[in-house]
Design a protein around this motif. Structure first.
Motif, PDB file in Angstrom:
ATOM      1  N   ALA A 198       5.452  -6.013   0.715  1.00  0.00           N
ATOM      2  CA  ALA A 198       5.829  -7.099  -0.614  1.00  0.00           C
ATOM      3  C   ALA A 198       7.040  -6.656  -1.144  1.00  0.00           C
ATOM      4  CB  ALA A 198       4.787  -7.320  -1.589  1.00  0.00           C
ATOM      5  N   ARG A 199       7.046  -5.260  -1.527  1.00  0.00           N
ATOM      6  CA  ARG A 199       8.226  -4.671  -2.129  1.00  0.00           C
ATOM      7  C   ARG A 199       9.351  -4.865  -1.363  1.00  0.00           C
ATOM      8  NH1 ARG A 199       5.596  -0.626  -6.081  1.00  0.00           N
ATOM      9  NH2 ARG A 199       5.747  -2.391  -7.445  1.00  0.00           N
ATOM     10  N   GLU A 200       9.290  -4.451  -0.060  1.00  0.00           N
ATOM     11  CA  GLU A 200      10.463  -4.555   0.911  1.00  0.00           C
ATOM     12  C   GLU A 200      11.043  -5.998   1.127  1.00  0.00           C
ATOM     13  OE1 GLU A 200       9.889  -2.390   4.681  1.00  0.00           O
ATOM     14  OE2 GLU A 200      11.275  -3.792   5.584  1.00  0.00           O
ATOM     15  N   ALA A 201       9.817  -7.033   0.912  1.00  0.00           N
ATOM     16  CA  ALA A 201      10.255  -8.258   1.087  1.00  0.00           C
ATOM     17  C   ALA A 201      11.045  -8.900  -0.177  1.00  0.00           C
ATOM     18  CB  ALA A 201       9.392  -9.482   1.429  1.00  0.00           C
ATOM     19  N   GLY A 202      10.748  -8.004  -1.626  1.00  0.00           N
ATOM     20  CA  GLY A 202      11.048  -8.489  -2.824  1.00  0.00           C
ATOM     21  C   GLY A 202      10.480  -9.540  -3.425  1.00  0.00           C
ATOM     22  N   GLU A 221      -5.166   6.651  -6.372  1.00  0.00           N
ATOM     23  CA  GLU A 221      -3.973   7.538  -5.826  1.00  0.00           C
ATOM     24  C   GLU A 221      -2.954   6.706  -5.153  1.00  0.00           C
ATOM     25  OE1 GLU A 221      -5.685  10.619  -3.196  1.00  0.00           O
ATOM     26  OE2 GLU A 221      -6.494  11.778  -5.071  1.00  0.00           O
ATOM     27  N   GLU A 222      -3.518   5.498  -4.503  1.00  0.00           N
ATOM     28  CA  GLU A 222      -2.572   4.783  -3.694  1.00  0.00           C
ATOM     29  C   GLU A 222      -2.131   3.394  -4.124  1.00  0.00           C
ATOM     30  OE1 GLU A 222      -1.478   5.987  -0.554  1.00  0.00           O
ATOM     31  OE2 GLU A 222      -2.662   7.685  -0.686  1.00  0.00           O
ATOM     32  N   VAL A 223      -3.130   2.957  -5.006  1.00  0.00           N
ATOM     33  CA  VAL A 223      -2.751   1.461  -5.732  1.00  0.00           C
ATOM     34  C   VAL A 223      -2.400   1.416  -6.822  1.00  0.00           C
ATOM     35  CG1 VAL A 223      -3.671  -0.942  -6.055  1.00  0.00           C
ATOM     36  CG2 VAL A 223      -4.580   0.544  -3.898  1.00  0.00           C
ATOM     37  N   GLU A 224      -2.990   1.993  -7.996  1.00  0.00           N
ATOM     38  CA  GLU A 224      -2.615   2.167  -9.437  1.00  0.00           C
ATOM     39  C   GLU A 224      -1.158   2.599  -9.702  1.00  0.00           C
ATOM     40  OE1 GLU A 224      -5.914   2.274 -12.712  1.00  0.00           O
ATOM     41  OE2 GLU A 224      -5.779   4.021 -11.820  1.00  0.00           O
ATOM     42  N   PRO A 225      -0.753   3.691  -9.024  1.00  0.00           N
ATOM     43  CA  PRO A 225       0.479   4.242  -9.518  1.00  0.00           C
ATOM     44  C   PRO A 225       1.709   3.278  -8.947  1.00  0.00           C
ATOM     45  CG  PRO A 225      -0.697   6.062  -8.149  1.00  0.00           C
ATOM     46  CD  PRO A 225      -1.339   4.527  -7.983  1.00  0.00           C
ATOM     47  N   ALA A 226       1.426   2.159  -8.000  1.00  0.00           N
ATOM     48  CA  ALA A 226       2.466   1.254  -7.323  1.00  0.00           C
ATOM     49  C   ALA A 226       2.341  -0.126  -8.216  1.00  0.00           C
ATOM     50  CB  ALA A 226       2.175   0.977  -5.972  1.00  0.00           C
ATOM     51  N   LEU A 227       1.427  -0.333  -9.288  1.00  0.00           N
ATOM     52  CA  LEU A 227       1.398  -1.540  -9.839  1.00  0.00           C
ATOM     53  C   LEU A 227       2.593  -1.703 -10.936  1.00  0.00           C
ATOM     54  CD1 LEU A 227      -2.234  -1.614 -10.802  1.00  0.00           C
ATOM     55  CD2 LEU A 227      -1.292  -2.590  -8.785  1.00  0.00           C
ATOM     56  N   GLY A 228       2.533  -2.720 -11.227  1.00  0.00           N
ATOM     57  CA  GLY A 228       4.008  -3.134 -12.155  1.00  0.00           C
ATOM     58  C   GLY A 228       5.070  -3.595 -11.276  1.00  0.00           C
ATOM     59  N   ASP A 229       6.341  -3.757 -11.796  1.00  0.00           N
ATOM     60  CA  ASP A 229       7.367  -4.296 -11.034  1.00  0.00           C
ATOM     61  C   ASP A 229       7.096  -5.198  -9.748  1.00  0.00           C
ATOM     62  OD1 ASP A 229      10.299  -4.245 -10.583  1.00  0.00           O
ATOM     63  OD2 ASP A 229       9.832  -2.418  -8.912  1.00  0.00           O
TER      64      ASP A 229
END
Lengths: 349, 349
Positions: A198-202, A221-229
């Motif tokens: 999703a991030r790569e697709a914006g 470790e894998e999900v929470e740190p990537a939340l937001g934005d």
């Protein structure tokens, strides 16, 4: 036809909370009755259905799932009732077995032909079991991929997908600005891969699903740190919220890395008119019509690329394909064929 | 006779460590062969016996005890072998079933008569199970007390005690200055009551047995504070140490408060020539001959009083009674009668 539907002994039908097998049994029984068949449902007490319900044991056993005492008791009592029906001149044409093991293992000791639906993946132990006992029944897989992973000695089987009651699900061709990931927070299910794509697709991504016991570390470790934005975690969604989420999503992302035997979320997404973008694992290539109701892709980059193209697909085609292949009516037609085959095979034997 | 002995699918025979059912199966198979019978032992791979061993499944399942998948697989495969033997003109006369549930529940679907030994106590759930399925076999209890606690619908059963290989056990008429308690550190087994009785009698007491998971608190609160001053805790005793302890004891104390279906420790004590002083629970009044091989008493005071009189009993009478009633030879004779009854019942039916 007169059909003896054999549910597992653990929880009532319909399931009080979650119960995938019980949901299949519920919908299939209702669908068969709607088609004019005579269905007797052998199930735990507390079960409700338009079928004749025979509550086999004295109580459900939700805390003893897979325990031999209750499974043997349940199956042996049901078999006795099935024999008794024949003795009083009202034989069943077929037994449709959804219990794990005991009914299939003993099916060669019952006079009525048995149809056995495979509800789980083929582990090594399951392969050994079905290699020994699979020939005693008409085996039904919930995808060809599932059947193909079974042992050779089983002799294959028929495919009938799991049903979804399309009348219980809304449809919308108008989509919001997000893509959706829904499931348990496990590496197999790939929420972290959905985030990368999703991030790569914006594009905005909504994640829904429980963090179950043992999944805290993966989530932290894998999900929470990537939340937001643009990436939001909604927790577990109830039935109504799930419908809203599917309805508005531009696509469901399924970057799974395990051989999912069927994958009901894909049918739920399609029925709402939402295409599915998924990895080619398990049933995916059968459930998703590549380029029509979604895209089958190999990695996060291809998933990102597919997200950009997904607006080209027709939500109505997703709904229509789901109705044609996964609706209760479609599944009932599939089982009617299998039942006829089972009866014919027994007569020929 | 040709006997199909059906062991549980969980651990090999003999058991690598502890396995009460497997020990019965081991001794009984050996004893039947010594009497000239033809025994086939259906058991997990790794089993060793003078019987013909048929290893049913590919591996034992020590970590999946009671799991339906393995029990159904094991029993269904054994039933198929038993049917195949008849088809090739070498039928079994009887199946002797030691598996928990599946074989009994399906025994009415097998052409060979089944004898089923009850290895556990009758819980409410067990009563429901045996009320439904008990009539499908010749039921054997390991005490009359156990049978009497079963459901009426089961229609009773025969009693055959569990065997002990008397040749494996020493005897001594000369006793040391202590009484013995041996068992798990649980309130049911009554180490705290043994302490009270021994203290009242003014005699030295040795306690032997493991403190299992969940028993720490009971041990710390009820046993540990009472140690010293003639009461010693030895931890768990291995096979050799157990023999020494029984041999030297003036009596075994069994102040139990639960319906023990048989109680092998009583037979172990008697074979060493050591009387048993026990509460009248479960099999006790059958196993202990009151005033001959021990005393059946109601409470700690009566136990203390019995400890003072126990020197009057004859150790040789204890050994003799054990040999007459609990030896492998005695148990084999008991089962021979049951097997004949099972065959006769099937012929009459």
């Amino acid at each position: 036809m007169r059909i003896a539907m054999l549910a597992p002994p653990w929880i009532p039908v319909p399931a009080p909370a979650y119960g995938g097998i019980e949901e299949v049994v519920r919908l299939l029984s209702a669908g068969l009755i709607a088609r004019g068949h005579d269905v007797t449902l052998f199930a735990p007490p507390g079960s409700r259905s338009d079928a004749d319900v025979v509550p086999v044991l004295e109580e459900p056993h939700p805390d003893d799932i897979e325990k031999a005492q209750y499974e043997a008791d349940h199956v042996a009592r049901a078999f006795s009732e099935i024999d008794a029906a024949a003795a009083r001149g009202a034989p069943y044409d077929v037994v449709h077995d959804h219990v794990g093991h005991t009914a299939l293992a003993m099916a060669d000791r019952l006079t009525v032909p048995l149809v056995h639906t495979l509800h789980g993946p083929f582990t090594d132990d399951a392969c050994r079991f079905y290699a020994q006992h699979g020939h005693k029944a008409c085996i039904v897989g919930i995808s060809q991929a599932q059947l193909d992973s079974g042992p050779r000695e089983m002799g294959g089987g028929r495919v009938v997908f799991n049903p979804i009651d399309t009348s219980e699900w809304p449809f919308s061709a108008r989509k919001d600005d997000y893509v959706l990931w829904i499931g348990r927070m496990s590496p197999d299910k790939g929420p972290h891969r959905a985030i990368a794509a999703a991030r790569e697709a914006g594009v905005r991504l909504l994640l829904a699903g429980p963090v179950q016991t043992g999944q805290d570390r993966f989530f932290a470790e894998e999900v929470e740190p990537a939340l937001g934005d643009g990436v939001e975690y909604l927790g577990e969604a109830d039935a109504e919220r799930k419908r809203e989420l599917y309805l508005g999503a531009r696509a469901l992302l399924m970057p799974i890395r395990w051989p999912e035997p069927f994958g009901l979320v894909m049918a739920e997404s399609l029925v709402c008119g939402t295409p599915v973008i998924a990895y080619p694992e398990g049933s995916v290539p059968e459930v998703v019509r590549d380029g029509v109701t979604g895209f089958v892709v190999d990695d996060e980059h291809a998933m990102a690329e597919a997200i950009r193209r997904v607006g080209d697909l027709d939500p109505a085609a997703c709904r229509r394909d789901c109705e044609e292949r996964f609706s209760v009516e479609a599944v009932v037609r599939g089982y009617e064929e299998v039942y006829r085959e089972a009866v014919g095979r027994r007569i020929a034997a």
